[in-house]
Design an enzyme around this catalytic site. Sequence first.
Site, mmCIF file in Angstrom:
data_model
loop_
_atom_site.group_PDB
_atom_site.id
_atom_site.type_symbol
_atom_site.label_atom_id
_atom_site.label_comp_id
_atom_site.label_asym_id
_atom_site.label_seq_id
_atom_site.Cartn_x
_atom_site.Cartn_y
_atom_site.Cartn_z
ATOM 1 N N GLU A 46 -13.716 -13.612 -5.461
ATOM 2 C CA GLU A 46 -12.806 -14.687 -5.897
ATOM 3 C C GLU A 46 -11.361 -14.389 -5.529
ATOM 4 O O GLU A 46 -10.559 -15.307 -5.413
ATOM 5 C CB GLU A 46 -12.990 -14.953 -7.396
ATOM 6 N N CYS A 103 -8.163 -1.840 4.644
ATOM 7 C CA CYS A 103 -7.958 -3.018 5.509
ATOM 8 C C CYS A 103 -9.220 -3.351 6.275
ATOM 9 O O CYS A 103 -9.312 -4.402 6.883
ATOM 10 C CB CYS A 103 -6.850 -2.842 6.522
ATOM 11 N N SER A 157 -7.423 1.658 -2.212
ATOM 12 C CA SER A 157 -6.210 0.882 -2.336
ATOM 13 C C SER A 157 -6.588 -0.536 -2.750
ATOM 14 O O SER A 157 -7.520 -1.117 -2.212
ATOM 15 C CB SER A 157 -5.485 0.842 -0.996
ATOM 16 N N GLU A 163 0.830 -1.206 0.000
ATOM 17 C CA GLU A 163 0.000 0.000 0.000
ATOM 18 C C GLU A 163 0.866 1.258 0.000
ATOM 19 O O GLU A 163 0.541 2.261 -0.636
ATOM 20 C CB GLU A 163 -0.926 -0.027 1.224
ATOM 21 N N GLU A 194 -15.347 -10.982 5.078
ATOM 22 C CA GLU A 194 -14.271 -10.664 4.147
ATOM 23 C C GLU A 194 -13.627 -11.915 3.557
ATOM 24 O O GLU A 194 -13.277 -11.952 2.386
ATOM 25 C CB GLU A 194 -13.194 -9.825 4.854
ATOM 26 N N LYS A 219 -14.709 -9.411 9.358
ATOM 27 C CA LYS A 219 -13.650 -10.238 8.776
ATOM 28 C C LYS A 219 -14.181 -11.615 8.407
ATOM 29 O O LYS A 219 -13.618 -12.303 7.563
ATOM 30 C CB LYS A 219 -12.487 -10.354 9.751
ATOM 31 N N GLU A 233 1.994 1.687 -3.382
ATOM 32 C CA GLU A 233 0.841 2.150 -4.151
ATOM 33 C C GLU A 233 0.682 3.663 -3.967
ATOM 34 O O GLU A 233 0.487 4.413 -4.919
ATOM 35 C CB GLU A 233 -0.394 1.418 -3.619
ATOM 36 N N CYS A 268 -9.494 -0.936 15.076
ATOM 37 C CA CYS A 268 -9.820 -2.350 15.346
ATOM 38 C C CYS A 268 -9.821 -2.696 16.831
ATOM 39 O O CYS A 268 -10.491 -3.647 17.238
ATOM 40 C CB CYS A 268 -8.843 -3.257 14.627
#
Lengths: 618, 389
Positions: A403, A336, A356, A281, A398, A395, A284, A546
């Site tokens: 795919e 995230c 991102s 990231e 997630e 999560k 990026e 989190c």
Amino acid sequence: MVKAKINGKLVEVAEGTTVLEAAEKIHVRIPKLCHNDDLEPWAACGLCIVKNGRNPKMLRACCTPLEEGMDIITTDAELVQTRKTVIELILSTHPDDCLACPRNQECELQRLAAEFGVREQPFPKRLRFLPIDNSTGAIVLNPEKCIRCGRCVKVCQDMQNVWAVEFLGRGESTRIAPAGDVLLGEGPCIRCGQCAAHCPVGAIYENDQTTEVWEALMKTGEGEKTCVVQIAPAVRVALGEAFGLKPGTNITRKIYAALRRLGFDAVFDTNFAADLTIMEEGTEFVKRFTAAMKDAQAGKAPAAAVLSGGAAGAATLTGAAAGAALEGPLPLITTCCPAWVDYLEKYWPDMIPNFSTSKSPQQMMGAMVKTYWAAMAKIDAAKIFSVAIMPCTAKKYENSRDETMYSSGHKDVDVTLTTRELARMIKQAGVDILELPDEEADSPMGHYTGAGVIFGATGGVMEAALRTAYTLVTGEELKNVEFTSVRSISGIKEARIDIKGTEIRVAVAHQMGNIETVLRRVKKAKDEGVEVPWHFIEVMACRGGCIGGGGQPYGCTDEVRKLRIRGIYDDDDKSTYRASHLNPYIKKVYAEFLEEPGSHKAHKLLHTHYTPKPIYMK
Amino acid sequence: MARKIDVVFSDVEPGAALKKAMAMKPETIIAVLKDSNLRGRGGAGFPTGLKWESARNQGRPACVICNADEGEPGTFKDKRILELRAAKVVEAMAICARAIGATRGFIYLRGEYNYLRKEIEETMARLEENHLIGESILGDPGFSFDLQLRLGSGAYVCGEETALIDSLESRRGEPRNKPPFPTEHGFLGMPTVVNNVETLALVPHIILNGAEWFRDFGTRTSSGSKLFSVSGDCAKPGIYEFEYGITIRELLKEVEAGPATKAVQIGGASGYCASADDFDKAISFEGIPTGGSIIVFDQSRSMFKILKNFVEFFQEESCGQCTPCREGCSRMLEGILKFERSEGSSKVITDLLELAETMSLASKCGFGQSVPNSFRTIVSKFRDEILSA
Ligand SMILES: Cc1cc2nc3c(=O)[nH]c(=O)nc-3n(C[C@H](O)[C@H](O)[C@H](O)COP(=O)(O)O)c2cc1C
Ligand code: SF4
Ligand code: SF4
Ligand code: SF4
Ligand code: SF4
């Protein structure tokens, strides 16, 4: 300041302080079920009633400001009796199902019934027989047990601004339901689990998947499976609460030890994957930023022009982001947090190009385990059962989001458990976690830097990214790695960071309800074709990041959040390496396997994409 | 002997009161109202001048709401006012807007009164044409008042002022906490005055005739006149206007209730059930208060059925937000139904009285707090009849 008496004791508090808050200041606890420190009071349950002097009218302590000269009585025979009747009224439509309830021993209603010595239930039971909704796979709604306190509605509407749950019906038939009376999984719900974390009873809770994990662990013994586990940054400073420790106590090494006692073959740390996320990231970001600067210099895209100084430093970046991918507009927005990803796909699909593409640490770890580590350990990836311990209910969603979550050719993360579920497993196993000797995680994906661990707190991803971005841009190491302006618990944080004369503007938002302000400003700038207010934005759906996740131990307040955050930054403080690119094992996996950030392989395993989603499925 | 009055339905010259009010300082308008001792006619009886003053003191653009939700069983007086004198009510809202600095206003009309909508809107349009509402009222460029009509959703509890505001904001329509009071934080956070139709209808008269004129009617603490919607067992049901202080007996005589009158329910389902012993009591804020509903019952009526009806009404209309009322109403109905099945006893009554106590002490809003009123009075005065139901 106002002066008043509470139970005969003189108190002096700031104007606007409620009776409830003032009482707590002098260690007088007033019972309550609907009120929660995170929320504005709305006075539904009727338990926090108090008296003012001889006035026969009772006041609700949660929403009544203490006034000069009040003479508050918080307990007497009549108050106790009235409160007890209120509890009995709640119980009159509530199944007595404690033994088989997800909240057994952690239930606020159960505790109050015990404290008030409810010995008989004078009102005949009237159960409502409402069906359970487990359509999200992340959180379960059992409206039958709902005591209609309204917390989840306030959380979802006011804190999170998602509006996925509401009350339907009136009077006695008032019931909690997904908005529009659809299934929860077919509406706006982003599975953040904040409703579950705030529900006082067992009416909304995480989808418990411990049985699946126990079954897989059994197959380990039989050689059929290899069970691998990772723990997220925020878990280590909260799990201890389930075993009586103070919030924020870091028990990372005891968790590793306990996981081995449970039967896991390899114990990795999501912090390592967080370092990996930063490499991807961070690269990026630098790539997008540099491109924007070049465009600005070439006079192509003035809107994105971002430089206050020169672009000199950027030259050193050459080659750092060689891959074809990683291009896109500014601001770059972190991804995230899967609840946030869901929100964006549903509500702000126009902003998808700003997202991102780097996967979250959970999913990066999952992909690495079933490819890199499988090859290294010479294990058939098909036999690996990969478990992630997360502070988060989203999560769970997630790990099968699309795919790209099967990039290893298998489901990269098989099951996600929340911190609460792990606590339960440890208790089931009779593992006395606090007495275990410290152990280390397995190599190489158990080694982490301070940058990896701070992912658990709001602002952490940003800080970690800046630590690495600095080096990527300048080729030098930071002298002071601490970007304290993005720490703290305030909802939206902004900072300007100077990288050798280049100014980077960043924003950090947490708690879903705060995000809209940030996005609106970005959208406005884009629509008007002017420079965007920030280059890099971190978003976490849960308050505090989190560490305040929907799967963490119950009882999270700002006080608890601050302690957990402190625990996280203490770990960072003590780390040998504090920037992801310095992690020798990160260097190792790039050298041995991933080549470089954004490489073809990295792209396949560590990146994902996003698609607009309808808010309501038909 | 209390005087029969004709103020609420009488006509005033359109615009005269507003013109007079605009010649006064806003503080003076409020002072006149305070001096008149006008108290809310919607049920709670809060002093209107104080309410307006509190909103004005916030010093922010405010909002005026006319509460025309009229949901109390047995009342139909607000409807009649709006049928006959809507223009006067709208003008009163403009006077209020002037006094408190309001820029917006709503008439919150009970859903069932939809048929009045067109007529009221035409009245509003006419007043706007005459510059009594809308932009630059009576030529004052600094005074605009945007008034809209909204239909209620049919929930009784939406007549409660904070629930009404919720409903105007397209929320679920549940009573909010007080404090903050609507005058501090009301519609969209604006200081908001909510007044009953009848309260507003009195305002132009007070402005035109003065506070002293108004105080001349009624008792010392209950000034002025009150509309009563009388229904039930009497020869002449209908709407009556009397000065405060009228006794029940006087009122019964006026409506030609017969000697067989057994009970009079004053103030609707959440009000007071008077038996023959009470008939010399006065109707006023300090005596037996009422929002206007008076229901007469003669000997042929079963007090048990009346009670059951009331409690059924509550059970259906509780908003369901707070425990004591939501659960309490159902439990109370359950308890009462025992008498029908001959399972009632003194013990059941005692238990229900205890429940009633909890409901009145711990309910969040006036609804749950007043549910026990009729239960308590009926059970204490007609205990044998309930026990033998
Ligand atoms: C459950 C409940 C229902 C109410 N319904 C009405 C109503 O239909 N009309 C009304 O004017 N006031 C109603 N009220 C009173 C209002 O809350 C408020 O006090 C009143 O509109 C204020 O106006 P006033 O001061 O002019 O009386 C209700 C109160 C409660 C608790
Ligand atoms: S929600 Fe609480 S009181 Fe209800 S069954 Fe579960 S543990 Fe028991
Ligand atoms: S999980 Fe989050 S979005 Fe879904 S209902 Fe709960 S609070 Fe709302
Ligand atoms: S589901 Fe839980 S939080 Fe929501 S209203 Fe019911 S009891 Fe309260
Ligand atoms: S008392 Fe009844 S109507 Fe009022 S808030 Fe409570 S449940 Fe709603």
